[in-house]
Design an enzyme around this catalytic site. Structure first.
Site, PDB file in Angstrom:
ATOM      1  N   THR A 282     -44.215 -52.429 -66.174  1.00  0.00           N
ATOM      2  CA  THR A 282     -44.549 -51.890 -64.853  1.00  0.00           C
ATOM      3  C   THR A 282     -45.436 -52.893 -64.138  1.00  0.00           C
ATOM      4  OG1 THR A 282     -46.477 -50.738 -65.767  1.00  0.00           O
ATOM      5  CG2 THR A 282     -44.437 -49.454 -65.532  1.00  0.00           C
TER       6      THR A 282
ATOM      7  N   ASN B  53     -48.215 -53.613 -61.799  1.00  0.00           N
ATOM      8  CA  ASN B  53     -49.351 -52.849 -61.273  1.00  0.00           C
ATOM      9  C   ASN B  53     -49.858 -53.516 -59.991  1.00  0.00           C
ATOM     10  OD1 ASN B  53     -48.937 -52.198 -64.054  1.00  0.00           O
ATOM     11  ND2 ASN B  53     -51.021 -51.395 -64.199  1.00  0.00           N
TER      12      ASN B  53
ATOM     13  N   GLU C  33     -48.196 -48.139 -60.673  1.00  0.00           N
ATOM     14  CA  GLU C  33     -47.366 -48.948 -61.573  1.00  0.00           C
ATOM     15  C   GLU C  33     -45.903 -48.785 -61.235  1.00  0.00           C
ATOM     16  OE1 GLU C  33     -47.926 -47.943 -65.547  1.00  0.00           O
ATOM     17  OE2 GLU C  33     -50.036 -47.526 -65.301  1.00  0.00           O
TER      18      GLU C  33
END
Ligand SMILES: Cc1cc2nc3c(=O)[nH]c(=O)nc-3n(C[C@H](O)[C@H](O)[C@H](O)COP(=O)(O)O)c2cc1C
Ligand SMILES: Nc1ncnc2c1ncn2[C@@H]1O[C@H](COP(=O)(O)OP(=O)(O)O)[C@@H](O)[C@H]1O
Ligand SMILES: [Mg+2]
Length: 216
Positions: A44, A46, A114
């Site tokens: 993910t 961020n 995220e």
């Protein structure tokens, strides 16, 4: 804890994003806790969440879907996110699923945003199967990311196990994909030549980095 009931295959109205969506977020890709890839096998990207509560009080903690663009000037040429495009001014718009909040499974004390970037909607989904392969691109830390949130999927939950969290994120990917495949949402990613004024404005914003408009 996650309620024990079947999930809806799509989220949000078929007619297109409903107020307050689309919501625009952007920022540089920063380091998280390093769990996405390592623990979950789900990277993910961020971005900072510092001003989120003041700037976007409408974004309650939860899971959302939308469209992202990465600044092509900052991406390496071999980065799959550019789809082989030269290190130039052409931004690729890609489908995304994201989580905003405190990750109750990990009990974070700071809020995070995220974003998991999915493969283009024209490719078969790697998460439609019980043994999913989540999309992985070469790292792009530090790159500017523009995100257009188009709809809300669900609240964040705690889970009985890591596998249960991964399985719910797999379903989120499928819900995001099926939601974005609807005509009123697909026009944010693929230009079908029929896009209306506001959709064009949002697409243009997605491909704009540091005041310069990238070609899409
Ligand atoms: C679509 C999506 C849904 C998520 N849903 C939850 C959730 O319901 N509960 C939770 O604790 N974490 C959830 N997460 C967050 C993961 O736990 C998180 O991605 C992981 O902790 C990685 O964090 P890191 O980027 O700091 O390494 C979700 C992540 C994504 C991409
Ligand atoms: N499909 C993808 N979606 C989002 N980020 C990706 C993807 N593929 C590779 N990445 C890279 O992986 C990084 C995120 O991995 P992750 O394990 O979540 O680390 P962190 O905890 O630092 O966020 C992103 O910052 C990005 O550089
Ligand atoms: Mg991450």
């Amino acid at each position: 804890m996650r309620p024990d009931k079947p999930r809806d295959p799509v989220a949000g109205p078929d007619a297109g994003p409903e107020n307050p969506y689309p919501v625009r977020l952007s920022g540089p890709v920063i380091k998280g806790f390093g769990r996405g890839s390592k623990d979950l096998g789900i990277p993910t990207a961020n971005i900072p969440a510092d001003d989120l509560s003041e700037q976007h009080p409408e974004l309650t903690s939860g899971v959302y879907y939308g469209v992202v663009a990465l600044d092509p000037q900052n991406l390496s040429q071999e980065n799959g996110a550019t789809n082989g495009a030269e290190k130039s001014n052409s931004a690729t718009l890609l489908p995304a699923v994201l989580s905003i909040g405190y990750n109750p499974f990990y009990k974070n004390t700071v809020r995070s945003v995220e974003i998991h970037i999915m493969p283009p909607l024209t490719q078969p989904s790697p998460t439609a199967v019980a043994q999913p392969k989540f999309n992985r691109l070469p790292d792009f830390y530090g790159t500017q990311l523009n995100l257009l949130i188009l709809g809300y999927i669900r609240p964040e939950y705690d889970y009985v196990s890591l596998d249960a969290l991964i399985e719910d994120i797999r379903i989120d990917c499928e819900v995001a994909r099926q939601s974005l495949l609807r005509e009123a949402y697909q026009q944010y990613i693929a230009d079908d030549g029929k896009t209306s004024g506001q959709v064009n404005e949002d697409r243009k914003w997605l491909a704009t980095f540091d005041g310069a408009s990238a070609k899409i």
